[in-house]
Design a protein around this motif. Sequence first.
Motif, PDB file in Angstrom:
ATOM      1  N   VAL A   1      -6.259   6.849   2.021  1.00  0.00           N
ATOM      2  CA  VAL A   1      -6.436   5.504   1.470  1.00  0.00           C
ATOM      3  C   VAL A   1      -7.626   4.868   2.177  1.00  0.00           C
ATOM      4  N   ASN A   2      -8.588   4.381   1.407  1.00  0.00           N
ATOM      5  CA  ASN A   2      -9.759   3.724   1.981  1.00  0.00           C
ATOM      6  C   ASN A   2      -9.370   2.322   2.464  1.00  0.00           C
ATOM      7  N   PRO A   3      -9.511   2.022   3.772  1.00  0.00           N
ATOM      8  CA  PRO A   3      -9.119   0.699   4.286  1.00  0.00           C
ATOM      9  C   PRO A   3      -9.804  -0.459   3.571  1.00  0.00           C
TER      10      PRO A   3
ATOM     11  N   LEU B   1       5.182   7.197  -1.443  1.00  0.00           N
ATOM     12  CA  LEU B   1       5.455   6.851  -0.042  1.00  0.00           C
ATOM     13  C   LEU B   1       4.842   5.500   0.298  1.00  0.00           C
ATOM     14  N   PHE B   2       5.701   4.533   0.690  1.00  0.00           N
ATOM     15  CA  PHE B   2       5.249   3.188   1.052  1.00  0.00           C
ATOM     16  C   PHE B   2       4.647   3.210   2.459  1.00  0.00           C
ATOM     17  N   LEU B   3       3.481   2.559   2.621  1.00  0.00           N
ATOM     18  CA  LEU B   3       2.809   2.567   3.920  1.00  0.00           C
ATOM     19  C   LEU B   3       2.783   1.196   4.591  1.00  0.00           C
TER      20      LEU B   3
ATOM     21  N   GLY C   1       0.199  -8.707   2.874  1.00  0.00           N
ATOM     22  CA  GLY C   1       0.142  -9.848   3.778  1.00  0.00           C
ATOM     23  C   GLY C   1       0.114  -9.478   5.241  1.00  0.00           C
ATOM     24  N   SER C   2       0.399  -8.217   5.583  1.00  0.00           N
ATOM     25  CA  SER C   2       0.360  -7.819   6.989  1.00  0.00           C
ATOM     26  C   SER C   2      -1.089  -7.715   7.450  1.00  0.00           C
TER      27      SER C   2
ATOM     28  N   VAL D   1       0.837  -1.199   0.000  1.00  0.00           N
ATOM     29  CA  VAL D   1       0.000   0.000   0.000  1.00  0.00           C
ATOM     30  C   VAL D   1       0.874   1.253   0.000  1.00  0.00           C
ATOM     31  N   TYR D   2       0.524   2.185  -0.898  1.00  0.00           N
ATOM     32  CA  TYR D   2       1.237   3.458  -0.999  1.00  0.00           C
ATOM     33  C   TYR D   2       0.273   4.613  -0.725  1.00  0.00           C
TER      34      TYR D   2
END
Length: 340
Positions: free
Chosen positions: A47-49, A25-27, A31-32, A17-18
């Motif tokens: 960013v919409n979850p 920017l990497f967020l 897999g987490s 997710v960026y």
Amino acid sequence: MEKVTADITGYRIKEDVYSNSIEGLFLLKKGSTLTKKNVELLSKHQVNPFDVISSTDEAPPSSVNNEFSNLIDEVKETFHHILEQDNSRVEKLLLTYEKTIDFSLQELAILEIIHKEISPKDYIYQHSINVGIISAIIGKILGLSRHECHLLSQMGLFHDIGMLKIDSSILQAKDRLTQNEYKEIQKHTTYGKSILFQVSQLDILISRTALLHHEKINGKGYPSRRTEKDIPFLIQIVSVADIFNSMCSTHTYKEKKTYFEAINELVNEAYGNALNPAIVIPFTNFIMRKQLFKKVTLTNNKTAEIIFIHQNEPHLPLIRIEDSYIDLRKVPLKIAGLAN
């Protein structure tokens, strides 16, 4: 918002997710597991979850299908007792349904489960269950509290109880209804309000939903041709859920539509000011995002892959055919359904 956050934590993140606010920017890593802090981070970066989590691809356990079958029986029995002015089973049904809704708000693939084919004689009961589930899901999408989502579920569950007072020969008609038959069907709204108003265990908004769920915000609905300001917002949600589920179910003279066909009709209703776009667009956006990267058939019979969903026009995504990209907002094509 905290209630919604709690409901979606624990899901796996399906891809890296960026940020949408800071380019590159990497967020979060693929897999987490989504945590409350992750949700706050995603929101901060626009960013919409719901867009980054992965629902399970496993088939639901057989116990889920059994529970839904049992729920239909319980709804049927309770509804008929209510018609006989016996409300003794209402509390038990509400508790059972609350568990169903809690499950449905956790299981993002629930729509695939509830839209399986059922017996025509159980249509009203299955439709009632489904509309309650979809109403609660819409509430969750809109960020409503758990209490409001459960109230929505009950409003949806009981909205069509007045149909049980309509002659079964009309309900099971194989051909399109005549004008007189349609007028008779419309009476289910006033029947429903009268029936539910006597049930003390239910919130007063539930009987109002039975009366008003066919009103349109442009004043062209029934029974009273009310406009948006006179239709409670939660009832407007149930109206969207009711129409969507009717389109996605097989019933007598109406063929079941694909999600894509149903979405197009919902959006057209919103554009025509019949349904509230503040409800329709987030809901259809949610459904379309679940179709990302799926193969679909277009109205010209070609196969394509959904690549990108436009926030305000989710029904017209960016698609790919072989090495070509097509923005459906700019061509006279639509998605007909999933490719075989």
